[in-house]
Write a protein that holds these residues in place. Structure first.
Motif, PDB file in Angstrom:
ATOM      1  N   VAL A  30      63.171  73.210  73.987  1.00 14.70           N
ATOM      2  CA  VAL A  30      62.828  72.001  73.233  1.00 14.70           C
ATOM      3  C   VAL A  30      62.144  71.022  74.166  1.00 14.70           C
ATOM      4  N   TRP A  31      60.903  70.656  73.826  1.00 15.86           N
ATOM      5  CA  TRP A  31      60.183  69.587  74.530  1.00 15.86           C
ATOM      6  C   TRP A  31      60.399  68.292  73.734  1.00 15.86           C
ATOM      7  N   LYS A  32      60.712  67.186  74.468  1.00 16.97           N
ATOM      8  CA  LYS A  32      60.928  65.899  73.818  1.00 16.97           C
ATOM      9  C   LYS A  32      60.150  64.815  74.551  1.00 16.97           C
ATOM     10  N   PHE A  33      59.542  63.923  73.748  1.00 18.74           N
ATOM     11  CA  PHE A  33      58.978  62.699  74.323  1.00 18.74           C
ATOM     12  C   PHE A  33      60.020  61.608  74.127  1.00 18.74           C
ATOM     13  N   VAL A  34      60.566  61.092  75.253  1.00 14.79           N
ATOM     14  CA  VAL A  34      61.682  60.142  75.211  1.00 14.79           C
ATOM     15  C   VAL A  34      61.252  58.825  75.828  1.00 14.79           C
ATOM     16  N   SER A  35      62.012  57.781  75.451  1.00 17.55           N
ATOM     17  CA  SER A  35      61.695  56.438  75.987  1.00 17.55           C
ATOM     18  C   SER A  35      62.247  56.239  77.390  1.00 17.55           C
ATOM     19  N   ASN A  36      63.253  57.036  77.767  1.00 16.56           N
ATOM     20  CA  ASN A  36      63.827  56.921  79.112  1.00 16.56           C
ATOM     21  C   ASN A  36      64.170  58.334  79.591  1.00 16.56           C
ATOM     22  N   GLY A  76      45.015  68.061  73.205  1.00 15.73           N
ATOM     23  CA  GLY A  76      44.613  67.047  74.182  1.00 15.73           C
ATOM     24  C   GLY A  76      45.635  66.891  75.298  1.00 15.73           C
ATOM     25  N   ALA A  77      46.368  68.008  75.584  1.00 16.27           N
ATOM     26  CA  ALA A  77      47.416  67.951  76.612  1.00 16.27           C
ATOM     27  C   ALA A  77      46.781  67.908  78.004  1.00 16.27           C
ATOM     28  N   TYR A  78      47.538  67.261  78.900  1.00 16.92           N
ATOM     29  CA  TYR A  78      47.074  67.155  80.293  1.00 16.92           C
ATOM     30  C   TYR A  78      48.266  67.485  81.201  1.00 16.92           C
ATOM     31  N   PHE A  79      48.077  68.504  82.068  1.00 15.87           N
ATOM     32  CA  PHE A  79      49.134  68.960  82.968  1.00 15.87           C
ATOM     33  C   PHE A  79      48.687  68.700  84.416  1.00 15.87           C
ATOM     34  N   ASN A  80      49.635  68.370  85.247  1.00 12.85           N
ATOM     35  CA  ASN A  80      49.337  68.086  86.665  1.00 12.85           C
ATOM     36  C   ASN A  80      50.438  68.688  87.538  1.00 12.85           C
ATOM     37  N   ASN A  81      50.084  69.838  88.186  1.00 10.20           N
ATOM     38  CA  ASN A  81      51.024  70.484  89.109  1.00 10.20           C
ATOM     39  C   ASN A  81      52.374  70.761  88.462  1.00 10.20           C
ATOM     40  N   GLY A  82      52.342  71.399  87.285  1.00  8.98           N
ATOM     41  CA  GLY A  82      53.589  71.757  86.619  1.00  8.98           C
ATOM     42  C   GLY A  82      54.288  70.595  85.952  1.00  8.98           C
ATOM     43  N   TYR A  83      53.573  69.504  85.766  1.00 12.28           N
ATOM     44  CA  TYR A  83      54.169  68.319  85.137  1.00 12.28           C
ATOM     45  C   TYR A  83      53.320  67.920  83.936  1.00 12.28           C
ATOM     46  N   VAL A  84      53.965  67.631  82.801  1.00 16.95           N
ATOM     47  CA  VAL A  84      53.247  67.243  81.588  1.00 16.95           C
ATOM     48  C   VAL A  84      52.991  65.742  81.635  1.00 16.95           C
ATOM     49  N   VAL A  85      51.708  65.383  81.695  1.00 19.44           N
ATOM     50  CA  VAL A  85      51.328  63.971  81.694  1.00 19.44           C
ATOM     51  C   VAL A  85      51.104  63.468  80.264  1.00 19.44           C
ATOM     52  N   LYS A  86      50.529  64.334  79.412  1.00 22.20           N
ATOM     53  CA  LYS A  86      50.168  63.901  78.058  1.00 22.20           C
ATOM     54  C   LYS A  86      50.169  65.104  77.125  1.00 22.20           C
ATOM     55  N   MET A  87      50.731  64.921  75.917  1.00 23.92           N
ATOM     56  CA  MET A  87      50.662  65.905  74.836  1.00 23.92           C
ATOM     57  C   MET A  87      50.657  65.154  73.509  1.00 23.92           C
ATOM     58  N   PHE A  88      49.828  65.633  72.566  1.00 23.25           N
ATOM     59  CA  PHE A  88      49.767  65.054  71.227  1.00 23.25           C
ATOM     60  C   PHE A  88      49.583  63.534  71.264  1.00 23.25           C
ATOM     61  N   ASN A  89      48.673  63.103  72.138  1.00 23.68           N
ATOM     62  CA  ASN A  89      48.313  61.688  72.280  1.00 23.68           C
ATOM     63  C   ASN A  89      49.484  60.818  72.714  1.00 23.68           C
ATOM     64  N   LEU A  90      50.532  61.421  73.274  1.00 23.29           N
ATOM     65  CA  LEU A  90      51.668  60.666  73.814  1.00 23.29           C
ATOM     66  C   LEU A  90      51.668  60.835  75.333  1.00 23.29           C
ATOM     67  N   LYS A  91      51.382  59.730  76.012  1.00 19.77           N
ATOM     68  CA  LYS A  91      51.247  59.760  77.455  1.00 19.77           C
ATOM     69  C   LYS A  91      52.474  59.123  78.107  1.00 19.77           C
ATOM     70  N   GLU A  92      52.786  59.590  79.316  1.00 21.81           N
ATOM     71  CA  GLU A  92      53.929  59.023  80.026  1.00 21.81           C
ATOM     72  C   GLU A  92      53.742  57.511  80.206  1.00 21.81           C
ATOM     73  N   LYS A  93      54.859  56.783  80.141  1.00 22.72           N
ATOM     74  CA  LYS A  93      54.929  55.335  80.300  1.00 22.72           C
ATOM     75  C   LYS A  93      54.241  54.585  79.151  1.00 22.72           C
ATOM     76  N   SER A  94      53.853  55.295  78.069  1.00 23.05           N
ATOM     77  CA  SER A  94      53.243  54.606  76.919  1.00 23.05           C
ATOM     78  C   SER A  94      54.292  53.970  76.019  1.00 23.05           C
ATOM     79  N   ALA A  95      55.563  54.385  76.117  1.00 25.53           N
ATOM     80  CA  ALA A  95      56.640  53.805  75.313  1.00 25.53           C
ATOM     81  C   ALA A  95      57.675  53.132  76.200  1.00 25.53           C
ATOM     82  N   GLY A  96      57.328  52.823  77.397  1.00 25.38           N
ATOM     83  CA  GLY A  96      58.258  52.188  78.343  1.00 25.38           C
ATOM     84  C   GLY A  96      58.009  52.682  79.759  1.00 25.38           C
ATOM     85  N   THR A  97      58.629  52.038  80.714  1.00 24.16           N
ATOM     86  CA  THR A  97      58.394  52.373  82.126  1.00 24.16           C
ATOM     87  C   THR A  97      58.843  53.778  82.456  1.00 24.16           C
ATOM     88  N   PHE A  98      59.937  54.219  81.859  1.00 21.19           N
ATOM     89  CA  PHE A  98      60.481  55.535  82.172  1.00 21.19           C
ATOM     90  C   PHE A  98      60.249  56.549  81.030  1.00 21.19           C
TER      91      PHE A  98
END
Length: 254
Positions: free
Chosen positions: A244-250, A194-216
């Motif tokens: 290594v790809w990481k989903f981080v809070s900041n 369910g990944a979503y990419f936008n112009n070489g930028y990862v918006v969402k992977m494995f149901n984890l979307k940007e800004k879902s765990a904080g503003t940054f």
């Protein structure tokens, strides 16, 4: 005079009637007494007969009970005797069978002992015949076993993890040769999540979307432990690189 005669005749008739009545009364009384006595005697006889019949009945019942008890005891003794006889016969049969098996085992042991002794004698003869040859022949050294090199276990060089919730989604070994971009590898391995990419930028992977765990919060990647300053379209992993790809809070600090 005539009146006196009439009176006398009347008195005489009265007296005669009275006498007759008294006599009849006595006769009836006596007959009643006789009937009563006879009835009492008959009832006594009946009672005696009933008592005798009752005694005879009780006596017969007691005799029947004693006979039944004796019969049961006799049958019990007979069954016990029959079972004892069966047990004795079974024990005799077991003893005879054990004797037969012991005899068979003895015969087998004797035969096995003879065969083993003959086999040992044959082996000893062969060894004696072969011993002079072995003494004259030179002993050849045994070849050393082939050395096996330890199998190299390749460590995974492409991983995708959730640094916020401490989860690992992908951990595998990829042969990087510099011919494909990181975007190609990421779409290949994580595109079905369910990944979503936008112009070489990862918006969402494995149901984890940007800004879902904080503003940054969001997805960032590292090459050999370092976060590069360019997008994944411009990153071409080569041999020896570790991605290594990481989903981080900041994403600004990490």
């Amino acid at each position: 005079m005539k009146n006196k005669k009439k009176v006398l005749i009347l008195l005489a008739s009265i007296i005669a009637v009275s006498v007759i009545i008294l006599a009849g009364t006595k006769i009836a009384k006596n007959s009643l007494q006789n009937n009563t006595a006879s009835s009492s005697s008959q009832s006594g006889i009946i009672n005696d007969n009933n008592a005798t019949a009752k005694e005879d009945k009780e006596k017969k019942e007691s005799e029947n009970k004693e006979n039944a008890v004796n019969d049961s005891n006799n049958s019990k003794e007979n069954t016990e005797k029959a079972s004892a006889e069966k047990d004795a016969e079974a024990k005799k049969e077991e003893a005879s069978e054990s004797k037969k098996s012991a005899a068979v085992n003895n015969n087998l042991d004797k035969k096995s002992a003879k065969s083993s002794s003959s086999a040992n004698a044959a082996v000893e003869k062969k060894q004696e015949a072969a011993s002079p040859k072995t003494q004259n022949s030179e002993v050849k050294p045994e070849p050393a076993p082939p050395t096996t090199e330890p199998v190299k276990v390749e460590k995974p060089n492409f991983t995708i993890v959730d640094d916020v919730h401490q989860k690992t989604f992908i951990s595998k070994t990829v042969e990087f040769d510099g011919s494909k971009s990181l975007e190609d590898y990421t779409k290949e391995f994580a595109g079905g999540s369910g990944a979503y990419f936008n112009n070489g930028y990862v918006v969402k992977m494995f149901n984890l979307k940007e800004k879902s765990a904080g503003t940054f919060s969001g997805w960032v990647y590292y090459v050999n432990g370092v976060k590069p300053g360019y997008g994944m379209r411009d990153c071409y992993p080569k041999k020896g690189d570790k991605i290594v790809w990481k989903f981080v809070s900041n994403g600004l600090k990490n």
